[in-house]
Design an enzyme around this catalytic site. Structure first.
Site, mmCIF file in Angstrom:
data_model
loop_
_atom_site.group_PDB
_atom_site.id
_atom_site.type_symbol
_atom_site.label_atom_id
_atom_site.label_comp_id
_atom_site.label_asym_id
_atom_site.label_seq_id
_atom_site.Cartn_x
_atom_site.Cartn_y
_atom_site.Cartn_z
ATOM 1 N N PHE A 106 0.667 -1.158 -0.152
ATOM 2 C CA PHE A 106 0.033 0.223 -0.463
ATOM 3 C C PHE A 106 0.757 1.366 -0.209
ATOM 4 O O PHE A 106 0.425 2.268 -0.267
ATOM 5 C CB PHE A 106 -0.960 0.199 0.898
ATOM 6 C CG PHE A 106 -0.262 0.249 2.602
ATOM 7 C CD1 PHE A 106 0.126 1.594 2.807
ATOM 8 C CD2 PHE A 106 0.017 -0.522 3.506
ATOM 9 C CE1 PHE A 106 1.036 1.823 4.281
ATOM 10 C CE2 PHE A 106 1.015 -0.758 4.317
ATOM 11 C CZ PHE A 106 0.871 0.489 4.681
ATOM 12 N N CYS A 164 9.770 1.207 3.224
ATOM 13 C CA CYS A 164 10.600 0.830 3.647
ATOM 14 C C CYS A 164 12.615 1.031 3.878
ATOM 15 O O CYS A 164 12.757 0.307 4.470
ATOM 16 C CB CYS A 164 11.038 -1.030 2.783
ATOM 17 S SG CYS A 164 11.262 -0.893 1.667
ATOM 18 N N GLU A 222 -5.235 -3.637 -2.037
ATOM 19 C CA GLU A 222 -6.618 -3.594 -1.798
ATOM 20 C C GLU A 222 -6.790 -2.081 -1.260
ATOM 21 O O GLU A 222 -8.328 -1.481 -0.953
ATOM 22 C CB GLU A 222 -7.301 -4.507 -1.566
ATOM 23 C CG GLU A 222 -7.246 -4.465 0.452
ATOM 24 C CD GLU A 222 -6.187 -5.599 0.453
ATOM 25 O OE1 GLU A 222 -5.656 -6.435 1.482
ATOM 26 O OE2 GLU A 222 -4.916 -6.035 -0.034
ATOM 27 N N LYS A 233 -1.639 -7.953 -8.464
ATOM 28 C CA LYS A 233 -1.848 -7.737 -7.821
ATOM 29 C C LYS A 233 -1.706 -6.513 -6.725
ATOM 30 O O LYS A 233 -0.989 -6.643 -5.774
ATOM 31 C CB LYS A 233 -2.140 -8.933 -6.769
ATOM 32 C CG LYS A 233 -3.355 -9.413 -6.011
ATOM 33 C CD LYS A 233 -4.265 -8.582 -5.150
ATOM 34 C CE LYS A 233 -3.008 -8.477 -3.879
ATOM 35 N NZ LYS A 233 -3.687 -7.649 -2.886
ATOM 36 N N GLU A 290 9.278 -3.850 12.847
ATOM 37 C CA GLU A 290 9.536 -2.419 12.003
ATOM 38 C C GLU A 290 7.861 -1.506 12.063
ATOM 39 O O GLU A 290 6.793 -2.263 11.516
ATOM 40 C CB GLU A 290 8.907 -3.248 10.532
ATOM 41 C CG GLU A 290 9.604 -2.374 9.504
ATOM 42 C CD GLU A 290 8.704 -2.388 8.465
ATOM 43 O OE1 GLU A 290 9.348 -2.227 6.634
ATOM 44 O OE2 GLU A 290 8.487 -3.505 7.659
ATOM 45 N N SER A 306 5.631 -7.084 3.576
ATOM 46 C CA SER A 306 6.945 -6.972 4.889
ATOM 47 C C SER A 306 7.408 -8.394 5.344
ATOM 48 O O SER A 306 6.965 -9.213 4.360
ATOM 49 C CB SER A 306 5.287 -7.476 6.332
ATOM 50 O OG SER A 306 4.601 -8.207 5.888
#
Length: 500
Positions: free
Chosen positions: A150, A282, A177, A174, A383, A227
């Site tokens: 995201f 990240c 969402e 993909k 994280e 992640s």
């Protein structure tokens, strides 16, 4: 009327058929503005089938055909960058300037893909034996898939699909969402640029869609950014199904500040790297390691700068930091600050009570700064993916290096110093895939590759750059021997003299 985001299959919109939808919220208001269709197994299969059918011709297309389309796509992307940035801000919440920067970094990889002809050049060795030549070539894989996060809904997909399709593959994306609209706009621009139907497809959804892509026999490779737990799952599952995998995971990026560093420059860097894009990246700096007696001064300089950051809606030009993506994520980030003192840290700034007038239901959190954080604290170990910066103290460079190298993550790191020898030693000794020297966020340019070490990367290939090209192609070596025409059988005359 609520906006609906559907799939993109075979060059056109495909309305969701599963009957399952997910909510998409405006993070600045907390309101559900959109619903996104979640794909069933059958819908994923339809996207893969469209990609497989398109590969029959796209995989055999000329490099000139592919790059011509990509050049047109690049021009369209450049012309529509503000529009795409607005979609990102509306669904992710990041400020417009951050969203524009995301599109610009994606454009770098499109640039690289436009010049793919050079990267796909093979090698040739002649006369390895009498009349024997050996050549090496690279060929596309077929249908490949990308599963993206995201936090960069336009950039990370563009780290993948431009190179994949430039190499001759077809692609199924993909996206997250949580902010799906940017991916559909990219699909529309690719179609407008002339990309044949089925070469690029988008399916939205959850674990159902992901698991089907990981298991589908016609998907040859999977790229993932997200992640560490999910990266590990993607790598394990897709590899077990015989697929090539690059799965980029999480991070805990350290910034080492030596006593000789320019502390004003280091503080500026720490603030921008920790709190930019609300820390939802990240490559964010989430841990500063202060060496020697500079700790108090450095923390004070960071605090002074952090307190001046203006937090507000991403579409407000005066905002420097926006909200977090969801309320659930906001509450999780806040918990690390709330529990920090009990774990031995000193809370210098606590942003957990922050709200914005007129947007009280938004997913707001302010700037948080934690000092003297022990390595046992959850705020250091996990994280966080939010605007929380931990400062740790060490007495020596060696102690700091050991602390950094003890982390299970190895994505990016940075050192701030005026000493070239110390910087050189650090870049060789630190266990991380990307290193900055007086650069806080060492994200490589497009023609170098991005990727970490240890639990920050699963698979053998980094993303984009030369590694990206290699990941989306496979090598083939051809050994050839041809008889000399002069040795042709009697009766066959090719015009070559026989007295040489």
């Amino acid at each position: 009327m609520t906006k609906v985001v559907n799939h993109w299959i075979g060059g056109k919109t495909a309305e969701g058929a599963s009957g399952t939808y997910g909510p998409v919220t405006d993070p600045a208001t907390g309101e559900v503005t959109t619903k996104v269709a979640f794909a069933s197994v059958e819908e994923v299969d339809a996207a893969v089938a469209a990609a497989k059918g398109a590969y029959l011709s796209w995989g055999q297309s000329s490099l000139a055909t592919r790059t011509t389309i990509l050049f047109r796509f690049r021009a369209l992307l450049d012309a529509h960058r503000d529009e795409i940035a607005e979609l990102i801000t509306a669904e992710h919440g990041k400020v417009h300037s951050d969203a524009l920067g995301e599109v610009a970094r994606g454009l770098e990889i499109v640039d690289l893909a436009c010049g793919i002809s050079v990267q796909l050049k093979g090698e040739l060795s002649t006369q390895v034996a009498s009349r024997v030549d050996v050549s090496s070539i690279r060929q596309p894989l077929g249908v490949v898939a990308g599963i993206t996060p995201f936090n960069f809904p336009a950039m990370v997909p563009m780290w993948m699909f431009p190179l994949a399709i430039a190499c001759g593959n077809t692609f199924v994306l993909k996206p997250s969402e949580k902010d799906p609209s940017a991916s559909i706009r990219l699909a529309e621009l690719l179609s407008e640029a002339g990309l044949p139907d089925g070469v690029f497809n988008v399916v939205h959804g959850d674990k159902v869609a992901v698991d089907r892509l990981l298991a589908h026999p016609d998907v040859k490779a999977v790229s993932f950014v997200g992640s560490t737990p999910i990266a590990r799952y993607i790598h394990t599952t897709a590899s077990a199904n015989g697929k090539r995998v690059q799965a980029l995971g999480g991070a805990k990026n350290h910034m080492l500040v030596l006593p000789d560093a320019d502390l004003d420059a280091a503080a500026d860097a720490a603030v921008s790297a920790a709190y930019g894009s609300a820390g939802e990246r990240c490559m964010a700096i989430s841990a500063v390691v202060a060496v020697g007696a500079i700790g108090d001064t450095l923390v004070e300089k960071i605090r002074e700068r952090a307190e001046k950051i203006k937090i507000g809606p991403g579409n407000d030009p005066t905002s420097e930091m926006g909200p977090l993506i969801t309320k659930v994520h906001r509450d999780k980030v806040a918990s690390y600050v709330t529990n920090a003192a009990s774990e031995g840290a000193e809370v210098v700034l606590d942003g957990t009570g922050y709200t914005v007038d007129g947007h009280e239901n938004g997913h707001w959190i302010g700037i948080s700064l934690l000092d003297k954080v022990p390595t046992s604290a959850k705020a250091y170990q996990d994280e966080i993916f939010g605007p929380v910066l931990c400062v740790l103290r060490t007495e020596t460079y060696e102690e700091a290096l050991d602390l950094i190298n003890s982390s299970p993550f190895g994505n990016g790191t940075a050192i701030f110093t005026r000493d070239g020898g110390a910087a050189r030693r650090f870049q060789l000794e630190v266990e991380a895939g990307m290193v900055g020297v007086n650069v806080p966020i060492p994200v490589p340019v497009g023609y170098h590759s991005f990727g970490g070490w240890k639990d920050s990367l699963f698979g053998d290939h980094h993303i984009y750059g030369n590694d990206g090209t290699h990941f989306y192609t496979r090598g083939k070596v051809v050994t050839t021997r041809w008889p000399d025409p002069a040795d042709a059988p009697t009766g066959v005359d090719l015009g070559f003299p026989r007295n040489h």
